[in-house]
Structure formats: C-alpha cells, structure tokens
Design a protein around this motif. Structure first.
Motif, PDB file in Angstrom:
ATOM      1  N   SER A 662      53.873  -8.430 -23.315  1.00  0.00           N
ATOM      2  CA  SER A 662      52.800  -7.559 -22.844  1.00  0.00           C
ATOM      3  C   SER A 662      53.325  -6.517 -21.874  1.00  0.00           C
ATOM      4  O   SER A 662      52.926  -5.343 -21.913  1.00  0.00           O
ATOM      5  N   ARG A 663      54.226  -6.922 -20.978  1.00  0.00           N
ATOM      6  CA  ARG A 663      54.795  -5.952 -20.027  1.00  0.00           C
ATOM      7  C   ARG A 663      55.566  -4.863 -20.763  1.00  0.00           C
ATOM      8  O   ARG A 663      55.470  -3.672 -20.437  1.00  0.00           O
ATOM      9  N   LEU A 666      53.110  -2.492 -22.424  1.00  0.00           N
ATOM     10  CA  LEU A 666      52.481  -1.572 -21.471  1.00  0.00           C
ATOM     11  C   LEU A 666      53.465  -0.530 -20.950  1.00  0.00           C
ATOM     12  O   LEU A 666      53.076   0.605 -20.648  1.00  0.00           O
ATOM     13  N   ALA A 667      54.761  -0.929 -20.852  1.00  0.00           N
ATOM     14  CA  ALA A 667      55.765  -0.007 -20.318  1.00  0.00           C
ATOM     15  C   ALA A 667      56.346   0.903 -21.389  1.00  0.00           C
ATOM     16  O   ALA A 667      57.111   1.816 -21.075  1.00  0.00           O
ATOM     17  N   ALA A 689      47.936  -8.569 -17.117  1.00  0.00           N
ATOM     18  CA  ALA A 689      47.614  -7.571 -16.094  1.00  0.00           C
ATOM     19  C   ALA A 689      47.808  -6.164 -16.649  1.00  0.00           C
ATOM     20  O   ALA A 689      48.844  -5.841 -17.227  1.00  0.00           O
ATOM     21  N   GLY A 690      46.804  -5.352 -16.480  1.00  0.00           N
ATOM     22  CA  GLY A 690      46.887  -3.958 -16.883  1.00  0.00           C
ATOM     23  C   GLY A 690      46.495  -3.683 -18.322  1.00  0.00           C
ATOM     24  O   GLY A 690      46.315  -2.518 -18.697  1.00  0.00           O
ATOM     25  N   LEU A 691      46.346  -4.716 -19.150  1.00  0.00           N
ATOM     26  CA  LEU A 691      46.063  -4.478 -20.567  1.00  0.00           C
ATOM     27  C   LEU A 691      44.680  -3.866 -20.759  1.00  0.00           C
ATOM     28  O   LEU A 691      44.515  -2.883 -21.491  1.00  0.00           O
ATOM     29  N   ALA A 693      42.833  -2.211 -18.698  1.00  0.00           N
ATOM     30  CA  ALA A 693      42.761  -0.851 -18.168  1.00  0.00           C
ATOM     31  C   ALA A 693      43.424   0.139 -19.117  1.00  0.00           C
ATOM     32  O   ALA A 693      42.952   1.274 -19.283  1.00  0.00           O
ATOM     33  N   ALA A 694      44.521  -0.284 -19.754  1.00  0.00           N
ATOM     34  CA  ALA A 694      45.236   0.610 -20.659  1.00  0.00           C
ATOM     35  C   ALA A 694      44.487   0.809 -21.970  1.00  0.00           C
ATOM     36  O   ALA A 694      44.542   1.899 -22.553  1.00  0.00           O
ATOM     37  N   ALA A 724      36.201  -6.705 -17.701  1.00  0.00           N
ATOM     38  CA  ALA A 724      36.297  -5.316 -18.157  1.00  0.00           C
ATOM     39  C   ALA A 724      34.925  -4.700 -18.351  1.00  0.00           C
ATOM     40  O   ALA A 724      34.818  -3.522 -18.726  1.00  0.00           O
TER      41      ALA A 724
END
Length: 765
Positions: A662-663, A666-667, A689-691, A693-694, A724
């Motif tokens: 996942s990191r 996202l990166a 984390a951050g998924l 939002a992205a 979310a």
C-alpha cells in the motif's frame, strides 16, 4: 375443475412471490372463503377469485414460519444439541453430513433455545467405524449458523432449498466434548431400510463410479454423484434422470399394473370379484407407495406419488386415466398436500411433461405400432420441454432430444429394474443380489459412456441468457402450435413465437460504460467487469469443500448474462480464497489473456504479468495496472491492482495488498482517485493510512463472507472504513453488488444490492 386448479395454483404462487409473509391472522378467513369457492350456485366469475384466495390463505397457513430459524442473537454460538438422526448421513469431502431432528438445544449459558426443525451438521472427525445411523439418538456440541446461502444473479438459491427442507440451522460438530450416542435406532424404520440398501450398494459395488447413479435412482441419494457426472447430465439435458420423480415411480407402478392385470385375468374366481383393471390399479398404487418410501419421500417423490395415486384412483373409479381432469385433480392434490411444491423446478418439469403427453396423445392414434408411437412421443416431449429448460437452467442442450431418447428408456427399462431387484434380493442374500447389481452397474456404465460421448463436443450445449418469463409466455403457445396434429394450418409458424426466447439477450453496457459486479462468494473475491463487448474476471473466489466458487457463483452469473467467453482473467495473488474457482472457470469457458503478478510463482499457460504502467482499452473503457511495480519481489505486496475508468465513473480494484504494498502504491504517483473502491483484504482489515484520502471513493465495497469463522467484519474495522464518510457495502449482507456505470457523466450510476432487489420471504436477512 381444470380452471379451478389453475386458480388454486395462481393463489399459491402469489404467496411465493412475496418479499415478506403477511400476518397469519388473515388465515382465519379461510373457512369462509373456501365455502364460497365450493358453493355450486356462486357464478364462476366469483368462484374463481374465491378459489385463488383460498389457495393463498391455505399456503400461508401451511408454510413453515421463517421466524423459527436460528434467532439472530444466537448466530455463530455454540450449542449442545440432542435429537435423532433424521436422514441418511452423507459423506462429502472428508466430512459427514447429518440432519438432526432436534429435541433439545441449549446455548453455552445453558439457555434452552427453541429450534423447531432440522439442523444440518458437518462432522469432520466422524469415526470410520460405527458411524451414526439414521434413527439413532445423539448429543452433539456444535457451532450453529442461520441457514443462509450465497445471493447472486443466476445462482442456486440455497436458502430456498433449506427452507423447503425444514432446515432451521446449519453448523459444524465440535470434537470436545465428544459426541455421544444416547440411544439406538428406535424410529425411522423406512430410513433404516434405506440405510441397509445403501450399505449393500457400497458392499457389493464399492469401486464402481456407477454406484452413485444406482443410489440416486433407487433410494434417492444423490450426494455421491461426482462433479463430472453432473456436468455430463447438465450438458445433455438429462439431469432430471437423477431425481426420482413421476418417471421412475410411474414405471414401477405401470409394470406392476400390467403384470397383476394379466395374472388376475387368468384367475376367473378372482376376476369375478374384482375386475383385472382395478386389481392392477390397486397393485400399482401399493407398489408406487413402496417405491416412494424406499426413495425417501422427498418433495419430488411425494409429488410423483400423488400424481400416480390420482391416476390409480381414476382407474379404480372407472374413469379415464389420461385426461386433463385427472391432471387437474393431481395438481390440486399436490398443492393442498405440499404448498412448497412450486418452489421446486421438478414441479414444473413433471406437470409440464404430463400436460405435453396429454396434448400429444389426444387424437394421435394413427395406426402406428407401440414402439414407433413411444419413440415419436419421447422425441416430441424432449423438443417440447426445451423452452422450460432454457428458462429454468439458462442453457440450450442441443443434444438433449437425442440424449433423452436414449437415456430415458435405457434407465427405465434396464438400470432401474435390475437395481431395484438387486437391492430387494440383498435383504435375503448377497449371492442373489450380486449378479443383479452387476447387470445394473454394467448398464449404468454403458449409459454414462454414451452420454459422455454426446456431451464432449463444444456445440453439445449452448449457454443462453436467462430470459424473462414473458418470452416463455410466447414460446409455450408457439410449441403447442408447432407440435399440433398433422393438418393443423402452418404449424412451422409456431417457431416464430419461440424466437424471443431463443434470441433474448440482456442489455450490455454501452460503449464507454461498464458493469461492475462483486459477487457474493463467501470469504474470498470474485469480481466481473463487463463492457459492451468484453468481460474481465478479477479473481475467481475460494474453494468450497468439494467444489468452488467458480462453479457455484461465477459461472452461473456469467451464464445468466449470456457470457460465453472471459476475455481476461486476473489472478491477483497466490491465495486459495482468490484463485480457488479459476480451474472451474477455465474448464467451462474459453479464457483469453491471463494476468498474474509473477508467472514464475503462479504458473499458468500463456500468463502475463500485471505490471504497473500497462494498460489497454476495451469499448472506450480504460483498464490500467497500478501495482505491482516492475521487478518487485514476491508476496502479497505484489498483488495486482487494477483501475477501470469510463466516461461515467471509475473503480479501483485492490485484492490482498499488505501495508508495504500500500505504501508503494501511494508513493508511486499513480492516479488513484476513483468513484468505487474494492477494499484491500475484502475489508477485513482497517484501510491503509492515506488510501481513502488518495482515492476519495463515493462507494466502498467489502466481501467478508457471511458467517465466517473469524467474525469479520469487526466493528472497529467497519468504523475505520466509515471514517471516510461513506457507509461500506458488504456482499456478506447485501449479496452481489452490481454497479451499472453509464457512458457519460450526466447520468448517475445504478447500484443494485441483490438481496434487496431479489428479496424473498425465505431469505435470511
């Protein structure tokens, strides 16, 4: 009487079409309504609605209360159960399947819980020696679940089947404390006799693949029939042979009628007291009753017995055997005796076949010999039943007329008589039974070989979309017109009325739009993406005991849509809950491209890698790989991630992508924004984390599997996904999730939750 029988049927069907059952208090009006229906002076225009309403109220009164199933508060809890084994145990994939007629059920806190019905148990550690026998009283500790099943378009409605069978809960037997036999077999005498017959078959023909067929045709036990054999029967349109119905019971009754009438006529003293025809009819009725008892008195068997009984009583009363009045009386008797009968496909097939026989028989005695008439009749029945086969099973078995022309007389005149005679002889001596069962086994192997040959060509059976009922309403008069007697004008024009049934195709997505279907496949993943002219399968679901989700879930859905080819198969990673059904799909349908994360780790002929950056376009819909990156190592971090984008919306499909994957996703700078998100790990873990939002999804789909042993989805996980601002949909509760994405952004997508759209009163909600 014929019109009254149809009105009664309509009233019964009205109940079965309801999403929820009304209060049973309405049944208090049944005596008054029934009196109106039977009042001879009432005009028939008023009597027919009274008959239909009587059928509705009678069905409502007789139906088992769905509320008697396992209470939701106790779903997944462990119980101590006491009761009698109520049916023959079945061996299925390293487990023993039992049906327990419960007399007592206590929860873990010793609370007595009312379970008014049967509990179906799976015992994985059943003893090989001295296993449970029907009629014995046992105590089990078992973890129970409500009698639910998968909910998908085109799929088998297991909940309907369990409800009609009186099953109020399902569960698995615990080894501690060990199960205990409390008493020997003191009841179920007929089932104990059937158990002796089953043991005789296994003892005398232990290694013969035809033994399962003999058990199905004699004692009504179909559990040992192999998947390959079922597929052969399905492709040749001969599945009905494996269910003891009017065909086999009428055969036994008919043979007994002919034999007793012939012998009785040669005994003047007896013939003077009772006419040979009536003696034969009485013998036929008794023999049919005996066969029905041996066959287990299941729903199809009871229905067939009623039909034979009505015919026998007609002969005893001096009435015509083959008449529409007799058929109408049989229909009334079946509906009054078993209001659940219309839920079975066999009900429609058996009554439809008899009605077709009466239609073909009327005025057709043209001087041909009995053999020629029988062959002509069988051929016409096979053709006439094809519309019902298409509507009920979504398949057009092109070899069905030829296969049935061979299989029906072969099974009825050779296999069944030898097998029944052998089983009856086994009560006296295995020496007498052995040769008879050997002959039955030989004839069974010959038949299976012939059917395998007919089923082998690709054109033997054609998958067709499951058509709406209005196409059948046109096809039935078309078939009647086509099969009308010689001299009827323009008989071939009847085929024109069959064209909508044969040519029907469900609307496919327009160019630029797509349909996304996350199927209810338990604790696994199976997603179908359909464009205007292509189909992609994203994982194929888990293994399910002796079968898999490919066979039970994916293929029925594709068949219901008329899809005959999978253009791309994605196997996201090497996990049984994702690839368990792939083999069944590849064996049943041609598959184009196959994508895997690593062809070396997941060998599949012709497979390519799902490497980030790759894309293609089907029908103005873009498919793009977002993960894994080139050259990345093995593991779940390498799981395929696919984005599907059209003019009217997009979807991000993620399988079991771990935190590291996942990191990297996202990166990687990929465009992750999508309207619909297929949650990683089917939503059983909190979102990385951050998924969210992205992606910014408007819809989040989970697939945790109802009744899973891990207790997914956990409340804290659901709360994390809901953070979310979107309430997730889970196939475990909603059934299949179907999203029709339009070809332009001005129209909203259409979301269908299958349990909600196809709600029925017997469903577990």
């Amino acid at each position: 009487m014929r019109t009254a029988a149809l009105a009664l049927l309509l009233g019964t069907l009205a109940v079965h079409a309801l999403p929820l059952l009304p209060a049973r208090n309405w049944c208090i009006a049944l005596p008054l309504v029934a009196a109106l229906a039977l009042w001879p002076r009432l005009p028939w225009l008023l009597r027919l609605p009274a008959v239909a309403l009587s059928g509705l109220l009678w069905t409502l009164w007789r139906l088992p209360d769905p509320g008697l199933a396992l209470p939701p508060a106790y779903d997944g809890q462990t119980f101590v159960l006491e009761g009698r084994i109520a049916a023959l145990p079945e061996h299925d994939h390293r487990r023993l399947e039992l049906e327990l007629e419960t007399t007592e059920a206590r929860a873990a806190d010793a609370t007595l819980v009312p379970l008014a019905g049967r509990v179906r148990l799976a015992w994985y550690e059943a003893p090989a020696e001295d296993p449970p026998q029907v009629g014995e009283r046992w105590r089990f500790t078992a973890r129970l679940r409500a009698p639910y099943g998968f909910a998908n378009p085109g799929g088998f409605d297991r909940e309907r089947h369990l409800y009609a069978s009186g099953v109020v809960a399902r569960g698995s037997v615990r080894s501690q404390p060990p199960p205990a036999r409390l008493a020997g077999a003191e009841a179920h005498l007929i089932d104990r006799l059937r158990a002796r017959f089953a043991a005789a078959l296994q003892r005398l023909r232990p290694a013969d693949p035809g033994t399962a067929i003999l058990a199905a045709l004699t004692i009504g036990e179909e559990g040992a029939i192999s998947t390959h054999q079922w597929e052969t029967f399905r492709r040749t349109g001969t599945t009905h042979l494996m269910a003891i119905s009017g065909q086999q019971i009428a055969l036994v009754a008919g043979l007994m009628f002919v034999a007793v009438r012939a012998v009785w006529a040669r005994l003047p003293g007896l013939a003077a007291r009772l006419a040979p025809v009536r003696a034969g009819a009485l013998a036929a009725l008794l023999s049919a009753l005996g066969y029905a008892l041996i066959a287990g008195m299941g729903l199809p068997v009871r229905r067939a017995l009623i039909m034979v009984a009505v015919g026998s009583l007609a002969l005893l009363a001096g009435r015509e055997l083959l008449s529409t009045r007799t058929l109408a009386l049989a229909l009334i008797a079946v509906l009054l005796g078993d209001p659940l009968a219309p839920l079975s496909y066999g009900f429609w097939l058996s009554f439809g076949a008899v009605a077709l026989i009466l239609y073909l028989h009327a005025g057709r005695l043209d001087g041909r010999g009995p053999t020629a008439l029988a062959l002509r009749l069988q051929w016409a029945i096979s053709l006439g039943m094809l519309p019902a086969t298409i509507v009920l099973f979504g398949q057009l078995p092109l070899v069905s007329p030829l296969a049935n022309l061979l299989a029906i007389p072969w099974a009825d005149l050779l296999i069944v008589p030898f097998a029944l005679a052998g089983l009856l002889a086994s009560l006296a001596s295995d020496t007498l039974a052995g040769p008879l069962l050997d002959l039955a086994g030989l004839t069974t192997r010959l038949l299976l070989g012939a059917l395998d040959t007919l089923a082998r060509p690709d054109w033997a059976a054609r998958v067709v979309p499951t058509p709406p009922l209005w196409t059948l309403a046109l096809a039935l008069p078309g078939v009647a017109w086509w099969l009308a007697p010689p001299g009827f004008p323009s008989r071939r024009l009847g085929l024109l009325l069959c064209l909508p049934l044969l040519a029907w195709d469900w609307p496919h997505p327009p160019a630029g739009g797509f349909r996304l279907a996350s199927l209810d496949a338990g604790s696994g993943l199976a997603v179908v993406v359909e464009t205007a002219g292509h189909t992609l399968l994203f994982d194929a679901g888990p293994r399910l005991g002796s079968t898999d989700a490919g066979r039970l879930v994916v293929l029925p859905y594709l068949q219901s849509r008329g899809i005959r080819r999978v253009d791309a198969l994605v196997l996201t990673h090497l996990d049984a809950s994702h690839i368990g059904g792939a083999r069944s799909v590849r064996a049943a349908l041609p598959v184009g491209a196959i994508f895997v994360p690593d062809p070396l780790a997941m060998p599949a002929e012709g497979a390519a890698s799902c490497v980030a950056g790759g894309f293609w376009i089907w029908d103005d819909v873009r498919f793009e790989w977002l993960h894994p990156p080139p050259g990345h190592g093995a593991g779940e971090a390498r799981s395929c991630v696919l984005k599907v984008s059209g003019a009217g919306g997009s979807a991000l499909l993620i399988a079991d992508l771990d935190a590291g994957g996942s990191r990297r996703l996202l990166a990687g700078g990929a465009r992750l924004a999508a309207d619909t998100l297929l949650a990683p790990y089917q939503g059983t873990k909190p979102p990385p984390a951050g998924l969210l939002a992205a992606v910014g999804p408007g819809r989040i789909w989970l697939s945790t599997g109802r009744g899973n042993r891990w207790g997914h989805p956990k409340p804290e996980v659901l709360a994390a996904w809901a953070a979310a601002g979107v309430q997730p949909d889970d196939t475990a509760a909603a059934g299949a999730l179907l999203l029709d994405v339009p070809a332009n952004a001005t129209e909203p997508p259409l979301l269908t939750r299958w349990r909600e759209a196809d709600r029925r009163y017997w469903r577990v909600h």
